[in-house]
Design an enzyme around this catalytic site. Structure first.
Site, short mmCIF file in Angstrom:
data_model
loop_
_atom_site.label_atom_id
_atom_site.label_comp_id
_atom_site.label_asym_id
_atom_site.label_seq_id
_atom_site.Cartn_x
_atom_site.Cartn_y
_atom_site.Cartn_z
N ASP A 55 -5.70 4.79 0.46
CA ASP A 55 -6.37 3.71 1.16
C ASP A 55 -5.59 2.86 1.75
O ASP A 55 -5.91 1.67 2.30
CB ASP A 55 -7.30 3.11 0.05
CG ASP A 55 -6.56 2.48 -1.20
OD1 ASP A 55 -5.30 2.03 -1.04
OD2 ASP A 55 -7.09 2.15 -2.28
N ARG A 69 -4.97 -2.06 4.66
CA ARG A 69 -5.61 -1.92 3.58
C ARG A 69 -7.10 -1.56 3.75
O ARG A 69 -7.91 -2.37 4.53
CB ARG A 69 -5.63 -2.97 2.31
CG ARG A 69 -6.49 -2.60 1.04
CD ARG A 69 -5.81 -1.49 0.43
NE ARG A 69 -6.48 -1.40 -0.96
CZ ARG A 69 -7.76 -0.91 -1.38
NH1 ARG A 69 -8.55 -0.59 -0.28
NH2 ARG A 69 -7.99 -0.81 -2.45
N ASP A 74 -11.71 2.18 -2.70
CA ASP A 74 -10.49 1.98 -3.46
C ASP A 74 -10.29 3.38 -3.88
O ASP A 74 -11.16 3.96 -4.73
CB ASP A 74 -10.57 1.13 -4.80
CG ASP A 74 -9.44 1.17 -5.58
OD1 ASP A 74 -8.32 0.92 -4.89
OD2 ASP A 74 -9.57 0.89 -6.97
N THR A 75 -8.96 4.15 -3.77
CA THR A 75 -8.68 5.52 -4.04
C THR A 75 -8.02 5.38 -5.37
O THR A 75 -7.50 4.13 -5.63
CB THR A 75 -7.74 6.10 -2.99
OG1 THR A 75 -6.79 5.28 -2.66
CG2 THR A 75 -8.78 6.28 -1.65
N GLU A 77 -5.19 5.61 -8.02
CA GLU A 77 -3.79 5.06 -7.95
C GLU A 77 -2.67 6.08 -8.18
O GLU A 77 -2.92 7.09 -8.63
CB GLU A 77 -3.38 4.18 -9.00
CG GLU A 77 -4.23 2.99 -9.04
CD GLU A 77 -3.80 1.74 -7.95
OE1 GLU A 77 -2.95 2.03 -7.03
OE2 GLU A 77 -4.74 1.03 -7.71
N ARG A 121 -1.74 -8.02 4.35
CA ARG A 121 -2.08 -7.02 4.72
C ARG A 121 -3.33 -7.00 5.49
O ARG A 121 -4.22 -7.77 5.13
CB ARG A 121 -2.23 -5.80 3.88
CG ARG A 121 -1.34 -5.51 2.90
CD ARG A 121 -1.40 -4.51 1.64
NE ARG A 121 -2.55 -4.97 0.83
CZ ARG A 121 -3.00 -4.34 -0.43
NH1 ARG A 121 -2.39 -3.13 -0.51
NH2 ARG A 121 -3.79 -4.74 -0.84
#
Length: 246
Positions: A55, A69, A74-75, A77, A121
């Site tokens: 992501d 971002r 949310d992918t 980790e 970001r």
């Protein structure tokens, strides 16, 4: 008199109607119109330089190097300092690399209300050609919905996509462990091959001589015990030498 005027007028109207019906106005290609409509007008083209993980990407945006971002997702980790590599994390990263590093595709980003996070970001919806990539990650079960107010422009749309992925048990939704952020199995390095023992040298070939006269033709000083030509019968004094000169 009125009737005579009516007929020519009616005929003229009929001719005009037929003529208008045969006229087809020229429009731009319909597929192009659809494609243009699918990409928000506020989206800006970027060049993707690197994929950090599923992501997060690094791009050139308006002439500057930026880290982006993706919003609302949310992918799993892969590089978090305090977390393991999670199930489907490597797959999400590979999927993002496959699509966003393809130079044949056009990548654009669309900002929402808050354009940056606490790390500086850019926060964005990412598009591949005219398709929102945030949505593709959810659709393939490679991301979850994550909400950070006030960036919620497409929240309802993306919730529906996530719900469908859950129902179909795609990607992280295929197991409870993956859905809860379980760790991906650690691949153990293949054991190093054991070194092969050096081959033993072949024993010297035994030499046989009829007598010492024959042996001395090749070995004038005789031979020591252990030599291929040594034979106990030629060592009369049993001193460990055969056919030595007296």
């Amino acid at each position: 008199m009125k009737k005579k005027l009516f007929k020519p007028l009616a005929a003229s109207l009929l001719s005009f109607t037929l003529l208008a019906g045969s006229f087809t106005p020229a429009f731009n290609n319909e597929s192009n119109q659809t494609a243009e409509a699918a990409l928000p007008k506020t989206a800006a083209k970027v060049t993707v330089n690197e994929v950090v993980d599923g992501d997060t990407i690094k791009v050139t945006y308006k002439g500057k190097k930026e880290t982006v971002r993706m919003i609302l997702i949310d992918t799993p980790e892969t590089k978090h300092p305090d977390k393991c590599v999670q199930l489907y994390g490597p797959e999400a990263t590979a999927y993002t690399k496959k699509y966003l590093l393809d130079k044949k595709k056009t990548v654009s980003i669309e900002l929402d209300k808050d354009s940056r996070d606490q790390y500086g970001r850019l926060l964005a919806y990412v598009y591949v050609n005219e398709t929102m990539f945030n949505e593709l990650l959810l659709q393939n079960g490679l991301a979850k919905i994550t909400v950070f107010e006030p960036n919620t422009k497409y929240l309802e749309k993306l919730k529906a996509v996530e719900a469908k992925a859950k129902k179909n048990k795609v990607g992280i939704w295929s197991s409870t462990n993956a859905a809860n952020g379980g760790c991906a199995p650690v691949k153990k390095p293949a054991p190093a091959p054991s070194p092969k023992p050096a081959p033993k040298p072949a024993p010297p070939k035994k030499e046989s001589f009829k007598n010492c006269t024959e042996l001395r033709k090749k070995y004038p000083d005789g031979v020591k015990k252990g030599h291929p030509a040594y034979d106990a019968k030629h060592d009369r004094d049993k001193d460990g030498w055969a056919c030595e000169k007296s």
